[in-house]
Scaffold this motif. Structure first.
Motif, PDB file in Angstrom:
ATOM      1  N   GLY A  96       0.854  -1.401  -0.039  1.00 35.55           N
ATOM      2  CA  GLY A  96       0.001  -0.205   0.041  1.00 35.55           C
ATOM      3  C   GLY A  96       0.967   1.177   0.024  1.00 35.55           C
ATOM      4  N   LEU A  97       0.770   2.171  -0.864  1.00 35.87           N
ATOM      5  CA  LEU A  97       0.694   3.563  -0.849  1.00 35.87           C
ATOM      6  C   LEU A  97       0.178   4.607   0.108  1.00 35.87           C
ATOM      7  N   CYS A  98       0.775   5.467   1.106  1.00 35.42           N
ATOM      8  CA  CYS A  98       0.217   6.135   2.133  1.00 35.42           C
ATOM      9  C   CYS A  98       0.664   7.240   1.960  1.00 35.42           C
ATOM     10  N   GLY A  99       0.331   8.328   3.262  1.00 34.28           N
ATOM     11  CA  GLY A  99       1.101   9.702   2.958  1.00 34.28           C
ATOM     12  C   GLY A  99       0.495  10.523   1.853  1.00 34.28           C
ATOM     13  N   CYS A 100       1.616  11.559   1.851  1.00 32.04           N
ATOM     14  CA  CYS A 100       1.393  13.274   1.324  1.00 32.04           C
ATOM     15  C   CYS A 100       1.020  11.978   0.039  1.00 32.04           C
ATOM     16  N   VAL A 101       1.853  11.444  -0.487  1.00 29.18           N
ATOM     17  CA  VAL A 101       2.362  11.152  -2.099  1.00 29.18           C
ATOM     18  C   VAL A 101       1.365  10.885  -2.170  1.00 29.18           C
ATOM     19  N   ALA A 102       0.395   9.556  -1.268  1.00 30.00           N
ATOM     20  CA  ALA A 102      -0.529   9.123  -1.995  1.00 30.00           C
ATOM     21  C   ALA A 102      -1.949   9.842  -2.387  1.00 30.00           C
ATOM     22  N   GLN A 103      -1.902  11.151  -1.571  1.00 31.80           N
ATOM     23  CA  GLN A 103      -3.133  11.721  -1.632  1.00 31.80           C
ATOM     24  C   GLN A 103      -3.169  12.836  -2.687  1.00 31.80           C
ATOM     25  N   GLN A 104      -1.442  12.989  -2.749  1.00 26.38           N
ATOM     26  CA  GLN A 104      -0.987  13.869  -4.214  1.00 26.38           C
ATOM     27  C   GLN A 104      -1.313  12.935  -5.995  1.00 26.38           C
ATOM     28  N   VAL A 105      -1.301  11.312  -5.994  1.00 27.75           N
ATOM     29  CA  VAL A 105      -1.162  11.245  -7.043  1.00 27.75           C
ATOM     30  C   VAL A 105      -2.404  10.109  -6.476  1.00 27.75           C
ATOM     31  N   GLY A 106      -2.926   9.722  -6.382  1.00 31.97           N
ATOM     32  CA  GLY A 106      -4.488   8.933  -6.210  1.00 31.97           C
ATOM     33  C   GLY A 106      -4.025   7.496  -6.418  1.00 31.97           C
ATOM     34  N   GLU A 107      -5.323   7.440  -8.301  1.00 27.38           N
ATOM     35  CA  GLU A 107      -5.358   6.520  -9.335  1.00 27.38           C
ATOM     36  C   GLU A 107      -4.205   6.125  -9.940  1.00 27.38           C
ATOM     37  N   ARG A 108      -3.362   7.384 -10.187  1.00 22.68           N
ATOM     38  CA  ARG A 108      -2.285   7.760 -11.173  1.00 22.68           C
ATOM     39  C   ARG A 108      -1.065   6.502 -10.273  1.00 22.68           C
TER      40      ARG A 108
END
Length: 470
Positions: free
Chosen positions: A91-103
């Motif tokens: 799983g990708l979590c944290g701020c980059v996760a929010q930034q890139v989302g489904e990409r």
């Protein structure tokens, strides 16, 4: 003839494991502890080797430049572990996760889910959805959020971190936090006090209140602000040290300053980001205050708590930074004499306004200015640390030092101390009297004199189990 039957015992079930890699600030550290607690409730145990893990989480930070590329590089390393562990979930979590989302799911076919920082409390649900076959993207900023503080896996032996406000409503032109953490959202006065009391009952001696703009906290239901909260928390029995981060200069009131004079257990340390020493730079940064407004706040803090140690954040090479503006930052550092600084070259962040400003600074020039700043600060820190020579200071023991027979800890003013234990190590989390014998720019050296206090419940409890209410 008697036959002897050999009874074969069934093999013990192999424990499932999780591995979390954390980048970034204290908020990310606490998010990791929250996710670890949920995993442990599901029966998973921690491992330090990602190759042994059944669940791998990358808790990312997007503050620095090229953060997204670094995340994809690390995910590329982790996905190879699926060759031997087909059941592995990543799983990708944290701020980059929010930034890139489904990409992220499209770019990394083996990535199982994406979890933004505002959805950390939903990790267990996301895992169940993934096990049912769904690749999940859980981002955004829901109004209702899960925050079960009694299932947080507190991995420290001494410091309990407590989020009091999430997100940020400021619009600094260089900062991506409002996009990755969302708008401000304050927890209630009662919830915060309940969590702090829970930690004190469990044996923690230091509490750190967290928020991107921690001193902008206001109770959502009552007419209470951060000064009221500080006063209430500091009065709780058993609290040895109280700290908070990160403060926004414009939101500091005299009532907040007065708490430093009122409560001895409010640590004589404050992180007070200024970012630059020039009003024109501060205006381009969108900070909302001037140097002329910042300096009286510093004076008031030092009057309320003589000897308070201040740290700050500084950006060099911000778009359009002239030689005169950089010199103004150097002058401010010399004038205030911070105990420590966190200084960085400006790096453009997607979705912020600063990349559109004119006169972007050459990277070599920014690097040169950063080194000049570090050298000036190094001299100041050595001078300030040398003033503590010969003093006996209470130190909170945090771990072992590299040198055999020595341990390390923090003074009330948050300086690092390495001290000789004379072959008898102190318990982690205990408070020790240490005589300062030598000073370095970034740390102090000393010898232990004797134990002043140690909470028995703290010293006896295991360090890896989650905090669970009985």
């Amino acid at each position: 003839m008697t036959s002897i039957l050999s009874v074969v015992q069934p093999a013990a079930p192999v424990a499932r494991r999780y591995y979390i890699e954390t980048w970034g600030c204290q908020m990310n550290e606490l998010d990791t502890q929250r996710m670890a607690g949920q995993l442990m409730v599901q029966g998973l145990l921690p491992t330090r080797d990602p190759r042994e893990a059944d669940v791998i989480l990358l808790n990312s930070c997007s503050i620095r430049e090229k953060a997204e590329n670094k995340v994809y590089s690390r995910l590329g390393e982790y996905r190879r572990f699926k060759e031997d562990r087909e059941h592995l979930l990543i799983g990708l979590c944290g701020c980059v996760a929010q930034q890139v989302g489904e990409r992220a799911l499209k770019r990394v076919p083996d990535l199982d889910f994406v979890l933004g920082p505002a959805r950390v409390g939903e990790l267990s649900e996301v895992l169940n959805r993934r096990r049912a076959g769904e690749r999940v993207v859980a981002t955004g900023f829901p109004a209702e959020r899960s925050y079960d503080f009694d299932t947080i896996s507190r991995d420290g032996l001494f410091k309990g971190m407590v989020t009091i406000i999430e997100g940020c409503n400021k619009r600094c032109t260089f900062c991506i936090v409002p996009s990755t953490r969302g708008p401000e959202r304050c927890r209630s006065f009662e919830d915060i006090l309940e969590e702090v009391q829970h930690l004190l009952d469990f044996g923690f001696v230091e509490i750190e209140l967290l928020g991107q703009t921690v001193n902008h906290w206001k109770d959502p239901h009552q007419d209470l602000d951060f000064a009221d909260l500080l006063d209430a928390v500091a009065r709780l029995e058993g609290l040895k040290r109280l700290r908070f981060v990160t403060s926004y200069p414009r939101d500091f009131t005299l009532a907040m300053v007065e708490q430093f004079a009122r409560h001895e257990n409010l640590s004589p340390y404050l992180h007070l980001p200024v970012q630059a020493g020039s009003d024109s730079l501060l205006k381009r940064m969108g900070r909302g205050y001037t140097v002329g407004e910042y300096l009286p706040l510093v004076d008031a803090l030092r009057k309320a708590r003589p000897g308070i140690a201040l740290s700050t954040d500084l950006i060099v090479g911000f778009p359009g930074e002239t030689d005169e503006e950089f010199q103004a930052t150097l002058d401010l550092v010399e004038q205030i004499r911070y105990a420590s600084i966190f200084a960085f070259k400006y790096s453009p962040r997607p979705g912020t306004a600063a990349p559109r400003l004119k006169n972007q600074i050459d990277d070599d020039l920014a690097s040169e200015r950063l080194q000049i700043l570090f050298q000036a600060q190094k001299k100041i820190q050595l001078e300030l640390n040398s003033e503590l020579l010969g003093q006996e200071i209470e130190v909170l023991v945090t771990g072992d030092s590299k040198q055999p027979g020595t341990q390390m800890g923090r003074t009330p003013c948050h300086r690092i101390v390495h001290f000789d234990t004379f072959g008898e190590p102190s318990k982690l989390g205990s408070l020790q009297q240490v005589e300062i014998t030598d000073a370095k720019p970034h740390s102090l050296l000393g010898i232990r004199r004797g134990q002043t206090s140690a909470n028995p419940s703290l010293l006896e409890r295991p360090s890896v189990l989650p905090v669970l209410r009985g």
